[in-house]
Design a protein around this motif. Structure first.
Motif, PDB file in Angstrom:
ATOM      1  N   ARG A  91      40.320  47.125  20.530  1.00  0.00           N
ATOM      2  CA  ARG A  91      41.056  46.164  21.400  1.00  0.00           C
ATOM      3  C   ARG A  91      42.446  46.440  21.314  1.00  0.00           C
ATOM      4  N   ASP A  94      48.352  43.637  24.983  1.00  0.00           N
ATOM      5  CA  ASP A  94      49.773  44.066  25.162  1.00  0.00           C
ATOM      6  C   ASP A  94      50.635  42.859  24.425  1.00  0.00           C
ATOM      7  N   GLU A 215      53.335  53.902  15.473  1.00  0.00           N
ATOM      8  CA  GLU A 215      53.465  54.220  16.754  1.00  0.00           C
ATOM      9  C   GLU A 215      52.054  54.816  17.128  1.00  0.00           C
ATOM     10  N   SER A 218      50.602  51.240  18.142  1.00  0.00           N
ATOM     11  CA  SER A 218      51.421  50.489  19.222  1.00  0.00           C
ATOM     12  C   SER A 218      51.347  51.180  20.670  1.00  0.00           C
ATOM     13  N   ALA A 219      51.022  52.404  20.746  1.00  0.00           N
ATOM     14  CA  ALA A 219      51.200  53.072  22.034  1.00  0.00           C
ATOM     15  C   ALA A 219      49.823  53.417  22.744  1.00  0.00           C
ATOM     16  N   LEU A 220      48.975  52.824  21.928  1.00  0.00           N
ATOM     17  CA  LEU A 220      47.444  52.885  22.455  1.00  0.00           C
ATOM     18  C   LEU A 220      47.554  52.126  24.053  1.00  0.00           C
ATOM     19  N   PRO A 221      46.715  52.852  24.863  1.00  0.00           N
ATOM     20  CA  PRO A 221      46.540  52.129  26.263  1.00  0.00           C
ATOM     21  C   PRO A 221      45.892  50.899  26.008  1.00  0.00           C
ATOM     22  N   ARG A 222      46.553  49.983  26.668  1.00  0.00           N
ATOM     23  CA  ARG A 222      46.103  48.480  26.675  1.00  0.00           C
ATOM     24  C   ARG A 222      44.614  48.578  27.192  1.00  0.00           C
TER      25      ARG A 222
END
Lengths: 298, 298
Positions: A91, A94, A215, A218-222
């Motif tokens: 999961r 955003d 990072e 936090s930068a994983l594709p939603r």
């Protein structure tokens, strides 16, 4: 090319030191850290450190047994027994959280066995303030009577009922639960990646925080499904392993230190952020929110 | 499989409605929105809407001429003249901002001409509160004397000096500047992707906010160079174009509506978030921070 465009790329939020007065020169947070004594830094207890190994790198987590002793013990058991190895981050919502663990936990036929970990735990939403040394912030907060730090963790406090709790700031690690207060066991975990959702404070057991590697989360594709879930398993991020640092040979543990939040150095860094006196800021805020303070790690 | 694990995947922050009392049933934000009259929604003026077209999709932005009229006019000129087409997102700093425009702006030999856009503008950090209809929040804020919303934009206010400013919440669009107050022209822009950096309020000109597509910006890989810059141009995200919606034929503009922040529906949504009365929350916060409120868009 006019001057204002030449600098436009680098000046946003840079912290150039400026002299506030001859007597009290402003020092940037980095200058304060550079001048800090070694004794202001601590090495987290490897028993309370987790390495989350992802294909893209490592996320390093510090657990908080002073706040969630039973959850932390269960998480240590789960890591020691390799519960998360081969599982996934399933999961990414955003401006909220990423969540990880066993994506098949809902399916009794497929769910990964919990090994010797406990199947039920009490809620550990808050604890008595007694016995805690809190570095209190003077700043006004909307969510809590008072805020501050305990051993590197951001906390809220209620001076009336004498309770202290870990705050849902960026990087907080919490134990996902169902509707029942005592329905978390630490197998399904989430990390805050968005604007601090402090409405969750005292509603979920927070068990630690990410020290390094945010990072990578936090930068994983939603996730495209509701609440950021990945409906398609191929979209999930594989967890190679989650290890206790104490299960890794000492020579293979990267050196990592956290600034002591009870140190004068930390207080000076916070003050340098609260009132930024440099060439960029025209109106220092004179304030800082608990969750705008990143505890330095090196 | 124990009950608490079966629900663990879906229950975090879900909003199951519960009846607070027979007289005043709690409604979830979604239920409130579903019952809203059409008149509570507005279609943003296409002259003030920007489409930022990226390989992965579209980011839709609303500009705020009531707060930054000269910056907005310059940005409209730059978009109309295709200034950003073929440029890039050249910075992504974790828990802070993404920044975009002309990555070569520092290099007089390579910088893209500004066309008929102005080369200098006054700072537009704040404006007189007179003439603004502010939907004031009753909640305590550390950064501002008072907070609220104006036409969908989160704002701070100082009742002493009579000024109002756009707040640096998640999704805020600001004009990067150098050290001089009046060094922004709107060519180099940033969007807040992390914990709201409200210390920037009244220090930079905020020009608008992202209405849709934040996940296309917030999930970009963080830049490895200091402050999140991509040293390697190949790491940057190409901007195919930034268009004014009013430059696009009406039939090709996706329908988009923003909830009126002066409506009772919006006030009800905020209250439903401030005091969550459902099966999940055990202790409603009784509070909400300005930047925890997402203005509904449909």
């Amino acid at each position: 090319m006019p001057q204002h465009r030449r600098l436009a790329l680098t000046a946003l939020a840079c912290l150039l030191p400026a002299v506030a007065s001859a007597a009290t020169p402003y020092r940037s947070p980095q200058q304060i850290l550079d001048a800090s004594p070694a004794s202001d830094w601590r090495t987290p207890d490897p028993a309370n450190v987790l390495y989350m190994n992802l294909p893209a790198g490592r996320v390093t987590i510090e657990l908080a047994p002073a706040f969630a002793p039973q959850h932390v013990a269960n998480i240590q058991t789960l890591a020691h027994e390799h519960f998360w190895d081969g599982e996934s981050i399933y999961r990414a919502q955003d401006n909220f959280v990423v969540q990880f663990g066993d994506a098949d936990a809902d399916d009794a036929a497929k769910a990964k066995p919990l090994g010797s970990a406990k199947r039920t735990l009490p809620a550990e939403f808050q604890r008595d303030s007694k016995g805690l040394k809190v570095s209190v912030l003077p700043d006004r907060d909307g969510w809590a009577d008072q805020t501050g730090f305990v051993d590197g963790f951001p906390v809220g406090q209620d001076r009336q009922d004498g309770k202290t709790w870990l705050a849902h700031c960026y990087g907080a690690l919490g134990a996902g639960r169902s509707n029942e207060e005592d329905s978390s066991i630490g197998a399904e975990l989430y990390v805050v990646t968005g604007q601090s959702p402090r409405q969750l404070d005292r509603n979920i057991t927070v068990v630690g925080r990410v020290l390094q590697g945010m990072e990578l989360l936090s930068a994983l594709p939603r996730g495209p499904a509701p609440m950021g879930f990945y409906a398609d398993a191929a979209q999930r991020t594989a967890i190679q392993s989650i290890q206790r640092a104490s299960d890794v040979p000492a020579a293979q543990r990267p050196k990592l230190e956290v600034l002591r939040t009870e140190s004068k150095t930390f207080a000076d860094v916070v003050e340098a952020r609260r009132n930024r006196v440099d060439d960029f800021y025209k109106r220092p805020a004179g304030h800082i929110d608990l969750c705008n303070i990143a505890v330095p790690v090196r």
